[in-house]
Design a protein around this motif. Structure first.
Motif, PDB file in Angstrom:
ATOM      1  N   TYR A 146       0.822  -1.210   0.000  1.00  0.00           N
ATOM      2  CA  TYR A 146       0.000   0.000   0.000  1.00  0.00           C
ATOM      3  C   TYR A 146       0.855   1.258   0.000  1.00  0.00           C
ATOM      4  CZ  TYR A 146      -4.323  -2.507   0.312  1.00  0.00           C
ATOM      5  OH  TYR A 146      -5.384  -3.293  -0.003  1.00  0.00           O
ATOM      6  N   TRP A 159       3.617   1.532  -1.612  1.00  0.00           N
ATOM      7  CA  TRP A 159       4.015   1.732  -3.006  1.00  0.00           C
ATOM      8  C   TRP A 159       2.845   2.280  -3.816  1.00  0.00           C
ATOM      9  CZ3 TRP A 159       2.694   0.263  -7.912  1.00  0.00           C
ATOM     10  CH2 TRP A 159       3.652   0.530  -8.895  1.00  0.00           C
ATOM     11  N   LEU A 160       1.674   1.703  -3.584  1.00  0.00           N
ATOM     12  CA  LEU A 160       0.508   2.140  -4.366  1.00  0.00           C
ATOM     13  C   LEU A 160       0.190   3.602  -4.122  1.00  0.00           C
ATOM     14  CD1 LEU A 160      -2.295  -0.534  -4.374  1.00  0.00           C
ATOM     15  CD2 LEU A 160      -0.836   0.196  -6.227  1.00  0.00           C
ATOM     16  N   GLY A 207       3.246   4.504  -6.984  1.00  0.00           N
ATOM     17  CA  GLY A 207       2.250   3.982  -7.916  1.00  0.00           C
ATOM     18  C   GLY A 207       1.079   4.912  -8.142  1.00  0.00           C
ATOM     19  N   LEU A 242       0.205   6.478 -11.634  1.00  0.00           N
ATOM     20  CA  LEU A 242      -0.154   5.546 -12.708  1.00  0.00           C
ATOM     21  C   LEU A 242      -1.643   5.222 -12.715  1.00  0.00           C
ATOM     22  CD1 LEU A 242       2.872   3.234 -12.177  1.00  0.00           C
ATOM     23  CD2 LEU A 242       2.376   4.418 -14.289  1.00  0.00           C
ATOM     24  N   LYS A 243      -2.329   5.686 -11.696  1.00  0.00           N
ATOM     25  CA  LYS A 243      -3.728   5.315 -11.560  1.00  0.00           C
ATOM     26  C   LYS A 243      -4.584   5.953 -12.652  1.00  0.00           C
ATOM     27  CE  LYS A 243      -6.927   4.606  -7.769  1.00  0.00           C
ATOM     28  NZ  LYS A 243      -7.163   4.838  -6.348  1.00  0.00           N
ATOM     29  N   GLN A 244      -4.334   7.199 -12.933  1.00  0.00           N
ATOM     30  CA  GLN A 244      -5.132   7.927 -13.928  1.00  0.00           C
ATOM     31  C   GLN A 244      -4.255   8.274 -15.125  1.00  0.00           C
ATOM     32  OE1 GLN A 244      -8.250   8.188 -13.487  1.00  0.00           O
ATOM     33  NE2 GLN A 244      -8.313   7.604 -11.312  1.00  0.00           N
ATOM     34  N   PRO A 245      -4.867   8.361 -16.326  1.00  0.00           N
ATOM     35  CA  PRO A 245      -4.062   8.763 -17.489  1.00  0.00           C
ATOM     36  C   PRO A 245      -3.638  10.227 -17.420  1.00  0.00           C
ATOM     37  CG  PRO A 245      -6.379   8.521 -18.077  1.00  0.00           C
ATOM     38  CD  PRO A 245      -6.248   8.038 -16.682  1.00  0.00           C
ATOM     39  N   ASN A 260       1.254   7.007 -20.225  1.00  0.00           N
ATOM     40  CA  ASN A 260       1.558   6.976 -18.793  1.00  0.00           C
ATOM     41  C   ASN A 260       2.034   5.575 -18.435  1.00  0.00           C
ATOM     42  OD1 ASN A 260       1.746   7.759 -16.192  1.00  0.00           O
ATOM     43  ND2 ASN A 260      -0.447   7.770 -15.782  1.00  0.00           N
ATOM     44  N   TYR A 261       3.298   5.284 -18.671  1.00  0.00           N
ATOM     45  CA  TYR A 261       3.817   3.952 -18.432  1.00  0.00           C
ATOM     46  C   TYR A 261       4.762   3.959 -17.242  1.00  0.00           C
ATOM     47  CZ  TYR A 261       2.046   2.810 -23.066  1.00  0.00           C
ATOM     48  OH  TYR A 261       1.245   2.623 -24.146  1.00  0.00           O
ATOM     49  N   LEU A 262       4.981   2.775 -16.722  1.00  0.00           N
ATOM     50  CA  LEU A 262       5.861   2.614 -15.563  1.00  0.00           C
ATOM     51  C   LEU A 262       7.291   3.050 -15.880  1.00  0.00           C
ATOM     52  CD1 LEU A 262       5.584   1.560 -12.727  1.00  0.00           C
ATOM     53  CD2 LEU A 262       6.072  -0.723 -13.543  1.00  0.00           C
ATOM     54  N   PRO A 271       6.391  -0.039 -20.995  1.00  0.00           N
ATOM     55  CA  PRO A 271       5.478  -0.423 -19.916  1.00  0.00           C
ATOM     56  C   PRO A 271       6.131  -1.377 -18.931  1.00  0.00           C
ATOM     57  CG  PRO A 271       4.707  -1.228 -22.046  1.00  0.00           C
ATOM     58  CD  PRO A 271       6.043  -0.642 -22.263  1.00  0.00           C
ATOM     59  N   ALA A 302     -10.724   7.471 -25.249  1.00  0.00           N
ATOM     60  CA  ALA A 302      -9.852   7.310 -24.096  1.00  0.00           C
ATOM     61  C   ALA A 302      -8.619   6.481 -24.455  1.00  0.00           C
ATOM     62  CB  ALA A 302     -10.618   6.648 -22.960  1.00  0.00           C
ATOM     63  N   MET A 307      -4.467   7.399 -24.637  1.00  0.00           N
ATOM     64  CA  MET A 307      -3.459   6.737 -23.802  1.00  0.00           C
ATOM     65  C   MET A 307      -2.295   6.206 -24.613  1.00  0.00           C
ATOM     66  SD  MET A 307      -5.546   4.273 -21.397  1.00  0.00           S
ATOM     67  CE  MET A 307      -7.094   4.766 -20.742  1.00  0.00           C
TER      68      MET A 307
END
Lengths: 416, 414
Positions: B50, B52-53, B57, B60-63, B69-71, B164, B237, B241
């Protein structure tokens, strides 16, 4: 019996083929394989187990072993200018007598064959649906296929293990795609009410047992009466009504709420097209072809008229401005369709959160490999060719290091 | 390399949050009721997850609007790497590329129009140049935008930003065709009736992809005519992305001297299995050992690369140019070759049809037609299991009830 391990376990981090936060976390936590303290067998075992948890985890190991191929496909991009100017003999020519090259040739990037170990799995229908971004996980894609929501080349294909051939087109039900990729719905009071209403409807429908229909009657109604060549009078009436509709449609604002006029216009166009009996519905299936067909048929008519000037005033013709108007109306119809689908309003009946928005963490996983060509509007894609490796690039999407890929490939070579 | 800034302009969404989130707040237990081992480890793992999220992280949740929006675009603290770098400061390589591009554009203007067969899109030569062309385009767009609105914008993605999977440096998210480009291809092939190879060369898109685009677009138009609901919000959408190849309409005055951006290399040579092995062939130094000979050395039936690539006509056009034909002559020759090829194809098809008519006899009946075909015993093959074999063969049981026999169809007719 041993308990089945968790699908997303924080204890044993495995990357899975889905768009979940656990997958994202495990991709972020991935490390290159540990080669110093492990034996070669251990390294291969770990590599195999990690990669198999991602690639075709829904396939049994035995089945995958049969699919495995040791020859991996690759391509080399060629330069036509070079091919035309040289016949290749300069590479074989002797280096004697001071013919050494002054500048050193740049070495091309390495072709990552070892990242292509799992390329046969990418051919499966369920994996291809996931790669085309139509489902949020391979298991969901598999469910779509099994539930009959997927068509291959226009025919329903209920087998997730169907191996796509180059040129196959697959399409998924758009509402399912929106459900799979959209943010999940939160329970609300309206949603509950809608669900209750639906259940009540279903119950009432069940109570009223549907009367068995007479098949003969159906056949009689479906058999279309044979059409004859339209009489000039009929034609004129139709064209007049069509032009009237054009006026109506052009006066209408696209964003307006009532779409009845557009629908009526589409109906009149259908009628006008069906007046000419020769045209089959397949040949005039798009708006453009409908318009072209109408115009062409009228031109034919006009040519016939000049031969027989007696019935000149009987048949109507499109003046250029009328044609322009008609064209505009068609364009507007197209726009309207796009607008209604873009019209992303609240809808309690939809199985996803409305207005539609992509689900969390989707952008981190959103990529479409080059062996697919996707049209998102109709949720259809074409499998162009098998994935290949090219210098510096492997087309099989895999989150693992190339050393891991190499170890996994070596595991399946069976000389362990 | 400029220093990576921790607090970027996206500070609200990007910044590292070290506060423990509410969701894992549980009563601290040292052990489960019936277990001797402590559950400290489990909670630690979950806490880290959590952390990290909610920290690295989180972005990365929303564009990101108008960008991928890649890692791979983030460092391990969750900072967007390219947001920290200053876009004005271009490296020497970039400057060189820019200068080259300018020169190219000038050359294009002075050269005037090229013949249809010659007009290859920009950056066809190699993969790197292809990427470079794309990035160049992005940069130009960026510059334009900057002129228009002086607000802060993200610089275009580099190769690392399109990864990604950060650990796999051999994979990156490659651009897809934009909506305008798809429409343009459809118009070019269907409305103007141009051949597919020509479309492939002008747009820099492979032959198969051209066919697929046309097929899908046709279907989309049918849906519109039928009034079906398209998945518009989804499409918008997703295309936002993904990295996309833009369409450059060369007929517009503002795009004069530009060439369409190449989507993918169109002359891919498939690595033939016979060429996988290493071969040592002693050849006299005086001998002219060409590609054709090399192919023969690997396999007697192996054609040279100039005939196995998808666009052999391009090679022939350049060869004519080397030979010294004028532009008109080259064009005439290319057209003649194309017509000849079409003629040949047509003849082959007709011959096949004729042969089928000769061998197949149809007897129409009331409901079904009887079709008679020539059959040979030899068709069953040596083991008697060839699918062309007809009828029941004595002593040869069917295998369809055997274990491991797959009954999934292998092909679906289009």
């Amino acid at each position: 019996m041993r308990k089945k391990p968790r699908f997303h376990s924080l204890k044993k981090l495995k990357v899975r083929q889905d768009w979940s936060r656990w997958s994202l976390y495990s991709i972020a936590q991935l490390r290159p394989p540990n080669v110093t303290t492990k034996t070669y067998f251990q390294q291969k075992w770990t590599a195999k187990s990690d990669t198999r948890a991602y690639h075709g985890e829904q396939i049994r190991e035995k089945k995958w072993k049969r699919m495995f191929r040791r020859s991996l496909p690759a391509v080399v991009p060629m330069d036509h200018n070079y091919l035309a100017r040289y016949d290749g003999s300069e590479q074989a020519a002797g280096r004697g007598a001071g013919a050494d090259q002054q500048e050193k040739q740049r070495t091309p990037p390495q072709t990552p064959y070892m990242q292509m170990t799992y390329y046969p799995i990418e051919r499966r229908l369920d994996t291809a649906i996931f790669r085309a971004l139509f489902a949020s996980s391979v298991r969901q894609a598999r469910q779509f296929v099994v539930h009959g929501l997927v068509k291959v080349n226009g025919k329903k294909m209920p087998y997730p293990g169907y191996l796509l051939n180059p040129g196959d087109m697959f399409q998924v039900e758009p509402s399912s795609v929106m459900f799979a990729t959209g943010a999940p719905k939160k329970r609300s009071s309206t949603a509950r009410k809608v669900a209750k209403e639906k259940a009540a409807e279903r119950a009432s429908a069940r109570e009223e047992a549907p009367a068995p229909r007479n098949p003969n009657q159906d056949a009689a109604t479906t058999a279309a009466p044979k059409r004859e060549e339209p009489t000039p009078k009929e034609l004129k009436e139709h064209m007049q009504s069509l032009m009237l509709d054009v006026e109506n449609v052009l006066n209408e604002d696209v964003g307006a709420k009532d779409k009845q006029k557009f629908r009526a216009f589409r109906q009149t166009v259908r009628k006008a097209v069906s007046l000419w009996s020769k045209a089959t519905p397949e040949t005039v299936s798009t708006l453009d072809s409908q318009f072209a067909f109408l115009k062409g048929a009228l031109n034919e008519r006009r040519a016939a008229q000049t031969a027989a000037p007696a019935e000149e005033e009987a048949t109507p013709m499109f003046s250029p401005e009328d044609q322009k108007k008609l064209r505009q109306a068609f364009e507007k119809l197209k726009l309207e369709t796009e607008h209604t689908s873009a019209w992303n309003k609240r809808d309690a009946r939809a199985p996803y959160a409305t207005p539609w928005r992509p689900r969390d963490y989707m952008p981190a996983f959103a990529f479409i490999p080059r062996y697919l060509e996707v049209n998102q509007n109709i949720c259809a894609a074409v499998y162009l060719r098998h994935p290949v490796a090219r210098p510096g690039l492997a087309e099989v999407p895999t989150p693992f290091n190339h050393e891991t890929g190499q170890l996994a490939f070596n595991w399946y070579l069976r000389n362990r | 390399m400029p220093p990576r800034l921790r607090a970027s302009h996206l500070s609200a969404s990007v910044s590292y949050i070290s506060v423990r989130p509410q969701s894992i707040a549980q009563p601290a237990r040292t052990a489960r009721d019936f277990s001797q081992s402590s559950c400290r480890l489990v909670t630690q793992r979950r806490r880290k997850f959590y952390e990290w999220l909610n920290g690295p992280g989180r972005p990365l949740k929303q564009p990101i609007p108008g960008s991928t929006n890649y890692l791979g675009a983030y460092d391990k603290y969750g900072n967007l790497v390219r947001a920290g770098s200053v876009p004005e400061k271009t490296s020497d390589k970039d400057k060189e590329a820019e200068a080259k591009a300018k020169a190219k554009a000038k050359a294009g203007i002075t050269e005037g129009q090229q013949t249809a067969d010659e007009a290859t899109a920009e950056g066809q030569e190699s993969l790197e140049k292809l990427d470079e062309a794309l990035r160049q385009q992005a940069k130009e767009e960026q510059a334009e935008k900057k002129k228009k609105t002086d607000e802060q914008q993200l610089s275009p993605e580099t190769m690392e930003d399109l990864r990604p999977f950060p650990l796999n440096k051999f994979f990156r998210s490659q651009p897809v065709l934009s909506e305008e480009l798809r429409e343009a291809i459809y118009q070019f092939v269907v409305k103007e009736g141009k051949p597919v190879p020509l479309a492939s060369i002008t747009f820099g898109v492979s032959n198969e992809r051209i066919g697929a685009v046309v097929r899908l677009k046709q279907m989309e138009k049918q849906w519109i005519a039928q009034g079906k609901t398209l998945a518009m919000p989804y499409s918008k959408a997703v295309l936002e992305m993904l990295p996309t190849t833009p369409y450059i309409d060369t007929s517009l005055p503002k795009n004069a001297g530009k060439r369409p951006i190449v989507h993918e290399p169109i002359n891919d040579l498939i690595v033939h299995p016979a060429t996988r092995q290493q071969l040592f062939v002693p050849v006299a130094e005086s001998r002219q050992f060409t590609r054709v000979d090399a192919g023969k050395a690997f396999d007697n039936n192996l054609l040279p690369a100039d005939e196995r690539i998808p666009h052999p006509e391009l090679v022939k056009v350049v060869r004519d140019e080397v030979t010294g034909y004028s532009k008109e002559e080259r064009r005439a020759l290319a057209e003649q070759r194309y017509l000849e090829a079409m003629e040949k194809k047509k003849k082959a098809e007709e011959a096949k049809k004729r042969e089928e008519l000769e061998t197949k006899r149809t007897v129409p009946q009331r409901r079904w037609d009887f079709v008679f075909r020539d059959v040979s015993v030899e068709h069953a093959g040596r083991n008697g299991r060839d699918p062309r074999g007809v009828g029941w063969r004595y002593g040869l049981p069917h295998q369809d009830r055997k274990k491991g026999q797959v009954k999934i169809p292998t092909k679906v007719e289009a």
